[in-house]
Motif scaffolding. Sequence first.
Motif, PDB file in Angstrom:
ATOM      1  N   ALA A 138       0.854  -1.194   0.000  1.00 21.78           N
ATOM      2  CA  ALA A 138       0.000   0.000   0.000  1.00 21.78           C
ATOM      3  C   ALA A 138       0.886   1.239   0.000  1.00 21.78           C
ATOM      4  CB  ALA A 138      -0.929   0.010   1.203  1.00 21.78           C
ATOM      5  N   SER A 139       1.161   1.778  -1.193  1.00 15.83           N
ATOM      6  CA  SER A 139       2.004   2.960  -1.319  1.00 15.83           C
ATOM      7  C   SER A 139       1.462   3.869  -2.417  1.00 15.83           C
ATOM      8  CB  SER A 139       3.451   2.583  -1.659  1.00 15.83           C
ATOM      9  OG  SER A 139       4.029   1.815  -0.623  1.00 15.83           O
ATOM     10  N   ILE A 140       1.697   5.179  -2.252  1.00 16.77           N
ATOM     11  CA  ILE A 140       1.440   6.139  -3.313  1.00 16.77           C
ATOM     12  C   ILE A 140       2.757   6.334  -4.051  1.00 16.77           C
ATOM     13  CG2 ILE A 140       0.762   8.494  -3.867  1.00 16.77           C
ATOM     14  CD1 ILE A 140      -0.911   8.526  -1.316  1.00 16.77           C
ATOM     15  N   THR A 141       2.807   5.955  -5.307  1.00 13.80           N
ATOM     16  CA  THR A 141       4.064   6.018  -6.060  1.00 13.80           C
ATOM     17  C   THR A 141       4.220   7.336  -6.828  1.00 13.80           C
ATOM     18  OG1 THR A 141       3.025   4.852  -7.910  1.00 13.80           O
ATOM     19  CG2 THR A 141       4.184   3.513  -6.284  1.00 13.80           C
ATOM     20  N   LEU A 175      -7.040  15.575  -7.772  1.00 12.98           N
ATOM     21  CA  LEU A 175      -5.839  14.843  -7.415  1.00 12.98           C
ATOM     22  C   LEU A 175      -5.547  13.772  -8.466  1.00 12.98           C
ATOM     23  CD1 LEU A 175      -3.935  14.999  -4.944  1.00 12.98           C
ATOM     24  CD2 LEU A 175      -5.248  13.117  -3.938  1.00 12.98           C
ATOM     25  N   LEU A 176      -4.296  13.730  -8.907  1.00  8.67           N
ATOM     26  CA  LEU A 176      -3.820  12.687  -9.815  1.00  8.67           C
ATOM     27  C   LEU A 176      -2.821  11.827  -9.053  1.00  8.67           C
ATOM     28  CD1 LEU A 176      -3.062  14.945 -12.927  1.00  8.67           C
ATOM     29  CD2 LEU A 176      -5.159  13.661 -12.477  1.00  8.67           C
ATOM     30  N   PHE A 177      -2.935  10.507  -9.178  1.00  6.87           N
ATOM     31  CA  PHE A 177      -2.029   9.660  -8.403  1.00  6.87           C
ATOM     32  C   PHE A 177      -1.910   8.273  -9.027  1.00  6.87           C
ATOM     33  CE2 PHE A 177      -6.304   9.552  -6.589  1.00  6.87           C
ATOM     34  CZ  PHE A 177      -6.604   8.196  -6.611  1.00  6.87           C
ATOM     35  N   THR A 178      -0.819   7.606  -8.658  1.00  7.68           N
ATOM     36  CA  THR A 178      -0.596   6.210  -9.016  1.00  7.68           C
ATOM     37  C   THR A 178      -0.300   5.455  -7.730  1.00  7.68           C
ATOM     38  OG1 THR A 178       0.342   6.863 -11.154  1.00  7.68           O
ATOM     39  CG2 THR A 178       0.774   4.619 -10.412  1.00  7.68           C
ATOM     40  N   LEU A 179      -0.945   4.290  -7.570  1.00  9.60           N
ATOM     41  CA  LEU A 179      -0.787   3.486  -6.365  1.00  9.60           C
ATOM     42  C   LEU A 179      -0.140   2.148  -6.697  1.00  9.60           C
ATOM     43  CD1 LEU A 179      -4.417   3.985  -4.955  1.00  9.60           C
ATOM     44  CD2 LEU A 179      -2.438   5.468  -4.607  1.00  9.60           C
ATOM     45  N   THR A 180       0.340   1.468  -5.676  1.00  6.74           N
ATOM     46  CA  THR A 180       0.805   0.099  -5.878  1.00  6.74           C
ATOM     47  C   THR A 180      -0.369  -0.754  -6.357  1.00  6.74           C
ATOM     48  OG1 THR A 180       0.473  -0.229  -3.496  1.00  6.74           O
ATOM     49  CG2 THR A 180       2.726   0.104  -4.257  1.00  6.74           C
ATOM     50  N   ALA A 181      -0.062  -1.818  -7.086  1.00  6.86           N
ATOM     51  CA  ALA A 181      -1.087  -2.633  -7.757  1.00  6.86           C
ATOM     52  C   ALA A 181      -2.177  -3.078  -6.794  1.00  6.86           C
ATOM     53  CB  ALA A 181      -0.433  -3.855  -8.402  1.00  6.86           C
ATOM     54  N   GLY A 182      -3.426  -2.787  -7.185  1.00  6.18           N
ATOM     55  CA  GLY A 182      -4.574  -3.257  -6.422  1.00  6.18           C
ATOM     56  C   GLY A 182      -4.965  -2.385  -5.250  1.00  6.18           C
ATOM     57  N   ALA A 183      -4.128  -1.423  -4.854  1.00  4.46           N
ATOM     58  CA  ALA A 183      -4.439  -0.565  -3.707  1.00  4.46           C
ATOM     59  C   ALA A 183      -5.548   0.427  -4.064  1.00  4.46           C
ATOM     60  CB  ALA A 183      -3.197   0.177  -3.234  1.00  4.46           C
ATOM     61  N   THR A 184      -6.245   0.918  -3.027  1.00  3.47           N
ATOM     62  CA  THR A 184      -7.357   1.849  -3.219  1.00  3.47           C
ATOM     63  C   THR A 184      -7.209   3.022  -2.265  1.00  3.47           C
ATOM     64  OG1 THR A 184      -8.813  -0.008  -3.768  1.00  3.47           O
ATOM     65  CG2 THR A 184      -9.865   2.086  -3.299  1.00  3.47           C
ATOM     66  N   LEU A 185      -7.501   4.227  -2.765  1.00  2.00           N
ATOM     67  CA  LEU A 185      -7.455   5.438  -1.950  1.00  2.00           C
ATOM     68  C   LEU A 185      -8.891   5.832  -1.597  1.00  2.00           C
ATOM     69  CD1 LEU A 185      -5.132   7.295  -0.950  1.00  2.00           C
ATOM     70  CD2 LEU A 185      -5.671   8.813  -2.867  1.00  2.00           C
ATOM     71  N   PHE A 186      -9.112   6.228  -0.322  1.00  2.00           N
ATOM     72  CA  PHE A 186     -10.452   6.579   0.148  1.00  2.00           C
ATOM     73  C   PHE A 186     -10.457   7.978   0.757  1.00  2.00           C
ATOM     74  CE2 PHE A 186     -10.377   1.987   0.218  1.00  2.00           C
ATOM     75  CZ  PHE A 186     -11.652   1.611  -0.168  1.00  2.00           C
ATOM     76  N   GLN A 208      -7.304   7.708   3.226  1.00  4.70           N
ATOM     77  CA  GLN A 208      -6.892   6.388   3.683  1.00  4.70           C
ATOM     78  C   GLN A 208      -6.477   5.561   2.464  1.00  4.70           C
ATOM     79  OE1 GLN A 208     -10.068   7.648   4.958  1.00  4.70           O
ATOM     80  NE2 GLN A 208      -8.700   8.532   6.492  1.00  4.70           N
ATOM     81  N   LEU A 209      -5.346   4.905   2.588  1.00  2.00           N
ATOM     82  CA  LEU A 209      -4.824   4.061   1.517  1.00  2.00           C
ATOM     83  C   LEU A 209      -4.917   2.612   1.971  1.00  2.00           C
ATOM     84  CD1 LEU A 209      -3.334   3.769  -1.206  1.00  2.00           C
ATOM     85  CD2 LEU A 209      -1.190   4.002   0.057  1.00  2.00           C
ATOM     86  N   ARG A 210      -5.632   1.788   1.180  1.00  2.00           N
ATOM     87  CA  ARG A 210      -5.862   0.391   1.566  1.00  2.00           C
ATOM     88  C   ARG A 210      -5.243  -0.555   0.553  1.00  2.00           C
ATOM     89  NH1 ARG A 210     -11.975  -1.676   2.016  1.00  2.00           N
ATOM     90  NH2 ARG A 210     -11.737  -1.768  -0.243  1.00  2.00           N
ATOM     91  N   SER A 211      -4.568  -1.587   1.055  1.00  2.00           N
ATOM     92  CA  SER A 211      -3.928  -2.564   0.177  1.00  2.00           C
ATOM     93  C   SER A 211      -4.961  -3.433  -0.529  1.00  2.00           C
ATOM     94  CB  SER A 211      -2.976  -3.455   0.975  1.00  2.00           C
ATOM     95  OG  SER A 211      -3.690  -4.213   1.940  1.00  2.00           O
ATOM     96  N   GLU A 212      -4.520  -4.131  -1.566  1.00  2.00           N
ATOM     97  CA  GLU A 212      -5.414  -4.971  -2.356  1.00  2.00           C
ATOM     98  C   GLU A 212      -6.091  -6.039  -1.504  1.00  2.00           C
ATOM     99  OE1 GLU A 212      -5.153  -7.219  -6.667  1.00  2.00           O
ATOM    100  OE2 GLU A 212      -3.538  -7.581  -5.223  1.00  2.00           O
ATOM    101  N   ASP A 213      -5.353  -6.603  -0.529  1.00  2.00           N
ATOM    102  CA  ASP A 213      -5.944  -7.647   0.308  1.00  2.00           C
ATOM    103  C   ASP A 213      -6.661  -7.084   1.526  1.00  2.00           C
ATOM    104  OD1 ASP A 213      -3.911  -6.898   1.998  1.00  2.00           O
ATOM    105  OD2 ASP A 213      -3.076  -8.910   2.242  1.00  2.00           O
ATOM    106  N   ARG A 214      -6.736  -5.744   1.630  1.00  2.00           N
ATOM    107  CA  ARG A 214      -7.438  -5.023   2.703  1.00  2.00           C
ATOM    108  C   ARG A 214      -6.758  -5.140   4.064  1.00  2.00           C
ATOM    109  NH1 ARG A 214     -10.217  -5.369  -1.828  1.00  2.00           N
ATOM    110  NH2 ARG A 214     -12.485  -5.078  -1.806  1.00  2.00           N
ATOM    111  N   VAL A 216      -3.905  -3.886   5.073  1.00  2.00           N
ATOM    112  CA  VAL A 216      -3.127  -2.701   5.444  1.00  2.00           C
ATOM    113  C   VAL A 216      -3.920  -1.443   5.102  1.00  2.00           C
ATOM    114  CG1 VAL A 216      -1.012  -1.387   5.025  1.00  2.00           C
ATOM    115  CG2 VAL A 216      -0.936  -3.895   5.090  1.00  2.00           C
ATOM    116  N   ILE A 217      -4.080  -0.575   6.074  1.00  2.00           N
ATOM    117  CA  ILE A 217      -4.689   0.740   5.843  1.00  2.00           C
ATOM    118  C   ILE A 217      -3.750   1.793   6.421  1.00  2.00           C
ATOM    119  CG2 ILE A 217      -6.546   2.318   6.449  1.00  2.00           C
ATOM    120  CD1 ILE A 217      -8.501   0.107   6.257  1.00  2.00           C
ATOM    121  N   ARG A 218      -3.363   2.754   5.592  1.00  2.00           N
ATOM    122  CA  ARG A 218      -2.486   3.826   6.031  1.00  2.00           C
ATOM    123  C   ARG A 218      -3.180   5.173   5.821  1.00  2.00           C
ATOM    124  NH1 ARG A 218       1.810   0.552   3.340  1.00  2.00           N
ATOM    125  NH2 ARG A 218       3.041  -0.376   5.012  1.00  2.00           N
ATOM    126  N   SER A 219      -3.040   6.048   6.787  1.00  2.00           N
ATOM    127  CA  SER A 219      -3.606   7.392   6.688  1.00  2.00           C
ATOM    128  C   SER A 219      -2.595   8.320   6.024  1.00  2.00           C
ATOM    129  CB  SER A 219      -3.968   7.919   8.075  1.00  2.00           C
ATOM    130  OG  SER A 219      -5.006   7.146   8.648  1.00  2.00           O
TER     131      SER A 219
END
Length: 301
Positions: A138-141, A175-186, A208-214, A216-219
């Motif tokens: 879960a990262s913002i690239t 906002l324009l962004f690219t995330l790690t594969a499968g991650a979602t921004l909320f 909130q940034l959530r990983s593909e498998d849910r 990991v959630i990072r603020s």
Amino acid sequence: MQKIICFVSIASIFLPAWGQSPDWKVSEQDFEHTMSLVAFVNVDGRTLTGSGDRVAAFVNGECRGVAGLTEVSSHQEHLAYLTVFGNTNNEVVSFKIYDATADRVVDVAQQLVFRINAHEGNLLQPFSIAQPALSAAASITEISLAGLEPLNVKVADQKVVFLVEKDTPISAHTLLFTLTAGATLFWNNQPVISGENLLDFSQPVSLQLRSEDRSVIRSWTVAIEFASELLVYRRNATCFEAGAIKVTGSSDGQPVSLIRSGQVISSRSMTGGEVLFDRLVPGTYTVQTIAFEKLVIIEQP
């Protein structure tokens, strides 16, 4: 008779073959305890949403729980509310998924340890039952603002600050962004799509940034700030007096940090238009705010 038999045979060829879900059942009366899961179900990267889809829990081949999918419109999810039955802690629970669209049963490699009265998952962060397993990254690239060229962009400690010139409109930007594969921004528990959003940056925006498998959630905080006209003054050390660094500006309350050898040695808020760091030994220092950084050397006497 031959014509009738022929007709029936031909008809049987063209009759559709309807799939049937497995006959998974639990003998609930045989167990004293339960644990519960709120889970989403994924097969080959596709999250299941069908009314005929099922997920089941097993211990040593014995069915211990079965659930279908329930639509949760507030979170745009289809989730399984699965109760797993057992008698003792530490039993190894495995899972099977029935994918109704493909009419097939999928064995899940992932396992879970049974814990009496335990609960896994919630609406924002449901437990993942997936085959194959999904990513926990879960990262913002990359991140930027549509149509805005900032003077500087500072990214640190899961906070992004776009530094802009004074009088730049900041109330509404995309906002324009690219995330790690499968991650979602909320934002406010709703998914944010890159380039398809309009956010008010008059105050820092919490995401909130959530990983593909849910799992990991990072603020993250994204802010637009005006360039501060900070001035930094130095007083070298002498034989009779230690060195000092004074920072002046117009933003009272703004935090200013003094760093030496990579460590913050002092952090103060600007009051009356200035911050003073005194009693400094000779050496190299960095004055830092959220959008400003300057190297200062206190020289030897």
